[in-house]
Write a protein that holds these residues in place. Structure first.
Motif, PDB file in Angstrom:
ATOM      1  N   GLY A 194     -85.183  -5.433  45.862  1.00 15.90           N
ATOM      2  CA  GLY A 194     -83.815  -4.932  46.004  1.00 15.90           C
ATOM      3  C   GLY A 194     -83.686  -3.478  45.578  1.00 15.90           C
ATOM      4  N   TRP A 195     -84.274  -3.148  44.430  1.00 10.91           N
ATOM      5  CA  TRP A 195     -84.237  -1.763  43.965  1.00 10.91           C
ATOM      6  C   TRP A 195     -85.031  -0.860  44.888  1.00 10.91           C
ATOM      7  CZ3 TRP A 195     -80.874   0.375  41.066  1.00 10.91           C
ATOM      8  CH2 TRP A 195     -80.220  -0.356  40.088  1.00 10.91           C
ATOM      9  N   ARG A 196     -86.163  -1.357  45.361  1.00 14.08           N
ATOM     10  CA  ARG A 196     -86.984  -0.572  46.277  1.00 14.08           C
ATOM     11  C   ARG A 196     -86.207  -0.265  47.554  1.00 14.08           C
ATOM     12  NH1 ARG A 196     -92.290  -0.152  45.869  1.00 14.08           N
ATOM     13  NH2 ARG A 196     -92.405  -2.023  44.595  1.00 14.08           N
ATOM     14  N   ALA A 197     -85.496  -1.263  48.075  1.00 13.47           N
ATOM     15  CA  ALA A 197     -84.694  -1.070  49.295  1.00 13.47           C
ATOM     16  C   ALA A 197     -83.527  -0.115  49.037  1.00 13.47           C
ATOM     17  CB  ALA A 197     -84.184  -2.412  49.805  1.00 13.47           C
ATOM     18  N   ALA A 198     -82.893  -0.215  47.863  1.00 10.50           N
ATOM     19  CA  ALA A 198     -81.773   0.677  47.543  1.00 10.50           C
ATOM     20  C   ALA A 198     -82.243   2.125  47.433  1.00 10.50           C
ATOM     21  CB  ALA A 198     -81.114   0.228  46.236  1.00 10.50           C
ATOM     22  N   ILE A 199     -83.374   2.343  46.782  1.00  8.91           N
ATOM     23  CA  ILE A 199     -83.907   3.698  46.667  1.00  8.91           C
ATOM     24  C   ILE A 199     -84.296   4.238  48.038  1.00  8.91           C
ATOM     25  CG2 ILE A 199     -85.850   5.037  45.753  1.00  8.91           C
ATOM     26  CD1 ILE A 199     -85.713   3.155  43.273  1.00  8.91           C
ATOM     27  N   GLY A 200     -84.913   3.391  48.858  1.00  3.98           N
ATOM     28  CA  GLY A 200     -85.270   3.798  50.215  1.00  3.98           C
ATOM     29  C   GLY A 200     -84.054   4.139  51.052  1.00  3.98           C
ATOM     30  N   THR A 201     -82.979   3.385  50.874  1.00  6.73           N
ATOM     31  CA  THR A 201     -81.748   3.656  51.613  1.00  6.73           C
ATOM     32  C   THR A 201     -81.161   5.004  51.215  1.00  6.73           C
ATOM     33  OG1 THR A 201     -81.266   1.299  51.794  1.00  6.73           O
ATOM     34  CG2 THR A 201     -79.429   2.798  52.139  1.00  6.73           C
ATOM     35  N   VAL A 202     -81.110   5.276  49.924  1.00  4.11           N
ATOM     36  CA  VAL A 202     -80.575   6.552  49.447  1.00  4.11           C
ATOM     37  C   VAL A 202     -81.416   7.714  49.974  1.00  4.11           C
ATOM     38  CG1 VAL A 202     -80.220   7.961  47.376  1.00  4.11           C
ATOM     39  CG2 VAL A 202     -79.453   5.587  47.422  1.00  4.11           C
ATOM     40  N   GLY A 203     -82.728   7.575  49.934  1.00 13.52           N
ATOM     41  CA  GLY A 203     -83.598   8.631  50.439  1.00 13.52           C
ATOM     42  C   GLY A 203     -83.438   8.848  51.934  1.00 13.52           C
ATOM     43  N   ALA A 204     -83.388   7.750  52.694  1.00 10.30           N
ATOM     44  CA  ALA A 204     -83.253   7.867  54.151  1.00 10.30           C
ATOM     45  C   ALA A 204     -81.889   8.430  54.539  1.00 10.30           C
ATOM     46  CB  ALA A 204     -83.472   6.508  54.808  1.00 10.30           C
ATOM     47  N   VAL A 205     -80.838   8.028  53.846  1.00 11.96           N
ATOM     48  CA  VAL A 205     -79.507   8.562  54.135  1.00 11.96           C
ATOM     49  C   VAL A 205     -79.470  10.057  53.836  1.00 11.96           C
ATOM     50  CG1 VAL A 205     -77.101   8.544  53.348  1.00 11.96           C
ATOM     51  CG2 VAL A 205     -78.224   6.408  53.906  1.00 11.96           C
ATOM     52  N   GLY A 206     -80.018  10.463  52.692  1.00 10.02           N
ATOM     53  CA  GLY A 206     -80.041  11.883  52.350  1.00 10.02           C
ATOM     54  C   GLY A 206     -80.834  12.699  53.357  1.00 10.02           C
ATOM     55  N   PHE A 207     -82.018  12.209  53.736  1.00 12.50           N
ATOM     56  CA  PHE A 207     -82.850  12.930  54.694  1.00 12.50           C
ATOM     57  C   PHE A 207     -82.163  13.044  56.049  1.00 12.50           C
ATOM     58  CE2 PHE A 207     -86.183  12.801  57.989  1.00 12.50           C
ATOM     59  CZ  PHE A 207     -86.711  14.059  57.781  1.00 12.50           C
ATOM     60  N   CYS A 208     -81.618  11.944  56.543  1.00 12.58           N
ATOM     61  CA  CYS A 208     -80.984  11.969  57.875  1.00 12.58           C
ATOM     62  C   CYS A 208     -79.699  12.789  57.868  1.00 12.58           C
ATOM     63  CB  CYS A 208     -80.737  10.547  58.368  1.00 12.58           C
ATOM     64  SG  CYS A 208     -82.271   9.666  58.710  1.00 12.58           S
ATOM     65  N   TRP A 209     -78.958  12.804  56.765  1.00 14.19           N
ATOM     66  CA  TRP A 209     -77.773  13.659  56.669  1.00 14.19           C
ATOM     67  C   TRP A 209     -78.197  15.121  56.665  1.00 14.19           C
ATOM     68  CZ3 TRP A 209     -75.711  16.818  52.666  1.00 14.19           C
ATOM     69  CH2 TRP A 209     -74.406  17.247  52.903  1.00 14.19           C
ATOM     70  N   GLY A 210     -79.293  15.436  55.972  1.00 14.97           N
ATOM     71  CA  GLY A 210     -79.813  16.799  55.981  1.00 14.97           C
ATOM     72  C   GLY A 210     -80.283  17.222  57.362  1.00 14.97           C
ATOM     73  N   VAL A 211     -80.902  16.304  58.098  1.00 14.98           N
ATOM     74  CA  VAL A 211     -81.309  16.596  59.472  1.00 14.98           C
ATOM     75  C   VAL A 211     -80.083  16.896  60.325  1.00 14.98           C
ATOM     76  CG1 VAL A 211     -82.281  15.558  61.558  1.00 14.98           C
ATOM     77  CG2 VAL A 211     -83.491  15.361  59.404  1.00 14.98           C
ATOM     78  N   ALA A 212     -79.030  16.105  60.160  1.00 12.57           N
ATOM     79  CA  ALA A 212     -77.798  16.331  60.932  1.00 12.57           C
ATOM     80  C   ALA A 212     -77.224  17.719  60.643  1.00 12.57           C
ATOM     81  CB  ALA A 212     -76.770  15.250  60.610  1.00 12.57           C
ATOM     82  N   GLY A 213     -77.201  18.111  59.388  1.00 14.27           N
ATOM     83  CA  GLY A 213     -76.698  19.445  59.042  1.00 14.27           C
ATOM     84  C   GLY A 213     -77.579  20.557  59.565  1.00 14.27           C
ATOM     85  N   ALA A 214     -78.898  20.353  59.523  1.00 16.30           N
ATOM     86  CA  ALA A 214     -79.813  21.366  60.039  1.00 16.30           C
ATOM     87  C   ALA A 214     -79.680  21.519  61.546  1.00 16.30           C
ATOM     88  CB  ALA A 214     -81.251  21.002  59.670  1.00 16.30           C
ATOM     89  N   VAL A 215     -79.470  20.407  62.253  1.00 20.69           N
ATOM     90  CA  VAL A 215     -79.275  20.477  63.706  1.00 20.69           C
ATOM     91  C   VAL A 215     -77.972  21.200  64.019  1.00 20.69           C
ATOM     92  CG1 VAL A 215     -78.782  19.081  65.748  1.00 20.69           C
ATOM     93  CG2 VAL A 215     -80.696  18.490  64.278  1.00 20.69           C
ATOM     94  N   HIS A 216     -76.944  20.916  63.254  1.00 19.99           N
ATOM     95  CA  HIS A 216     -75.638  21.524  63.515  1.00 19.99           C
ATOM     96  C   HIS A 216     -75.637  23.027  63.200  1.00 19.99           C
ATOM     97  CE1 HIS A 216     -71.376  21.914  64.026  1.00 19.99           C
ATOM     98  NE2 HIS A 216     -71.254  22.392  62.799  1.00 19.99           N
ATOM     99  N   LEU A 217     -76.169  23.394  62.047  1.00 18.01           N
ATOM    100  CA  LEU A 217     -76.141  24.802  61.643  1.00 18.01           C
ATOM    101  C   LEU A 217     -77.199  25.633  62.360  1.00 18.01           C
ATOM    102  CD1 LEU A 217     -75.647  24.450  57.789  1.00 18.01           C
ATOM    103  CD2 LEU A 217     -73.935  25.053  59.495  1.00 18.01           C
ATOM    104  N   GLY A 218     -78.324  25.039  62.680  1.00 16.54           N
ATOM    105  CA  GLY A 218     -79.408  25.766  63.319  1.00 16.54           C
ATOM    106  C   GLY A 218     -80.176  26.596  62.304  1.00 16.54           C
ATOM    107  N   PHE A 219     -81.356  26.997  62.677  1.00 15.52           N
ATOM    108  CA  PHE A 219     -82.179  27.829  61.813  1.00 15.52           C
ATOM    109  C   PHE A 219     -82.021  29.286  62.215  1.00 15.52           C
ATOM    110  CE2 PHE A 219     -84.335  23.737  61.445  1.00 15.52           C
ATOM    111  CZ  PHE A 219     -84.456  23.649  60.073  1.00 15.52           C
ATOM    112  N   GLU A 220     -82.108  30.151  61.237  1.00 20.18           N
ATOM    113  CA  GLU A 220     -82.038  31.589  61.515  1.00 20.18           C
ATOM    114  C   GLU A 220     -83.205  32.279  60.825  1.00 20.18           C
ATOM    115  OE1 GLU A 220     -79.019  33.173  58.031  1.00 20.18           O
ATOM    116  OE2 GLU A 220     -78.268  32.938  60.060  1.00 20.18           O
ATOM    117  N   HIS A 221     -83.578  33.423  61.385  1.00 14.97           N
ATOM    118  CA  HIS A 221     -84.681  34.206  60.844  1.00 14.97           C
ATOM    119  C   HIS A 221     -84.233  34.840  59.539  1.00 14.97           C
ATOM    120  CE1 HIS A 221     -87.474  37.645  60.579  1.00 14.97           C
ATOM    121  NE2 HIS A 221     -88.333  36.731  61.014  1.00 14.97           N
ATOM    122  N   GLN A 222     -84.970  34.584  58.487  1.00 11.68           N
ATOM    123  CA  GLN A 222     -84.600  35.102  57.167  1.00 11.68           C
ATOM    124  C   GLN A 222     -85.239  36.450  56.866  1.00 11.68           C
ATOM    125  OE1 GLN A 222     -82.347  33.625  55.232  1.00 11.68           O
ATOM    126  NE2 GLN A 222     -82.132  31.830  56.517  1.00 11.68           N
ATOM    127  N   GLY A 223     -86.075  36.935  57.769  1.00  7.05           N
ATOM    128  CA  GLY A 223     -86.681  38.250  57.556  1.00  7.05           C
ATOM    129  C   GLY A 223     -87.889  38.185  56.649  1.00  7.05           C
TER     130      GLY A 223
END
Length: 133
Positions: A5-34
Motif C-alpha cells: 500500500g505504501w509502495r503504491a502510494a509513493i508510486g502514485t505521488v511520483g507518477a502524478v508529479g512527473f506527469c504534471w511536470g510533463v504537462a507543464g513542460a509541453v504547455h510552456l515549451g522549451f527555450e534556449h537559455q544561452g
C-alpha cells in the motif's frame, strides 16, 4: 520492509508529479537559455516554470525508484498507481491547451498509463522481486 500500500502510494505521488511536470513542460515549451561563451548551450523552461521543473525532476526520481517495486510483484494492483499518474497527466495537459502538441503528449501519457499494467502482466509477474525473509 515497506508494504504494498505504501509502495503504491509513493508510486502514485511520483507518477502524478512527473506527469504534471510533463504537462507543464509541453504547455510552456522549451527555450534556449544561452551559453556563457564556452559552448554551454542548453534548453529549459521559460521564466515561471520552476514548479513544473521541480515536479518533473522529483517525480521522475521517485517514479524510477518505485517502478521496479510496482511492476515486479505478484499482486497486480500496485502497477495501477503509474496508470493513475498518467491519467492525471492526460487531464492536466488537455486542461492547459488543445494544440496538436498537447494532444500528442496526452496520447503518449495515455499509452504509458495503459502499458504499466500490461508490463506487469506479461513481464513483471513472471520475474518477481524476491522479498528478504
Amino acid at each position: 520492509m515497506i508494504s504494498q500500500g505504501w509502495r503504491a502510494a509513493i508510486g502514485t505521488v511520483g507518477a502524478v508529479g512527473f506527469c504534471w511536470g510533463v504537462a507543464g513542460a509541453v504547455h510552456l515549451g522549451f527555450e534556449h537559455q544561452g551559453g556563457n561563451g564556452r559552448g554551454a548551450n542548453y534548453y529549459g523552461l521559460p521564466e515561471g516554470g520552476g514548479a513544473y521543473e521541480f515536479a518533473l525532476l522529483a517525480g521522475f526520481i521517485v517514479s524510477v525508484y518505485s517502478a521496479p517495486g510496482l511492476l515486479r510483484r505478484s499482486a497486480w494492483w500496485p502497477s495501477l498507481s503509474l496508470s493513475v499518474g498518467a491519467g492525471v497527466g492526460v487531464v492536466a495537459v488537455l486542461t492547459l491547451g488543445r494544440e496538436p502538441r498537447h494532444w500528442i503528449a496526452a496520447a503518449l501519457l495515455w499509452a504509458a498509463g495503459i502499458a504499466a499494467p500490461l508490463v506487469h502482466r506479461f513481464w513483471g509477474r513472471h520475474h518477481p522481486v524476491r522479498d528478504a525473509a
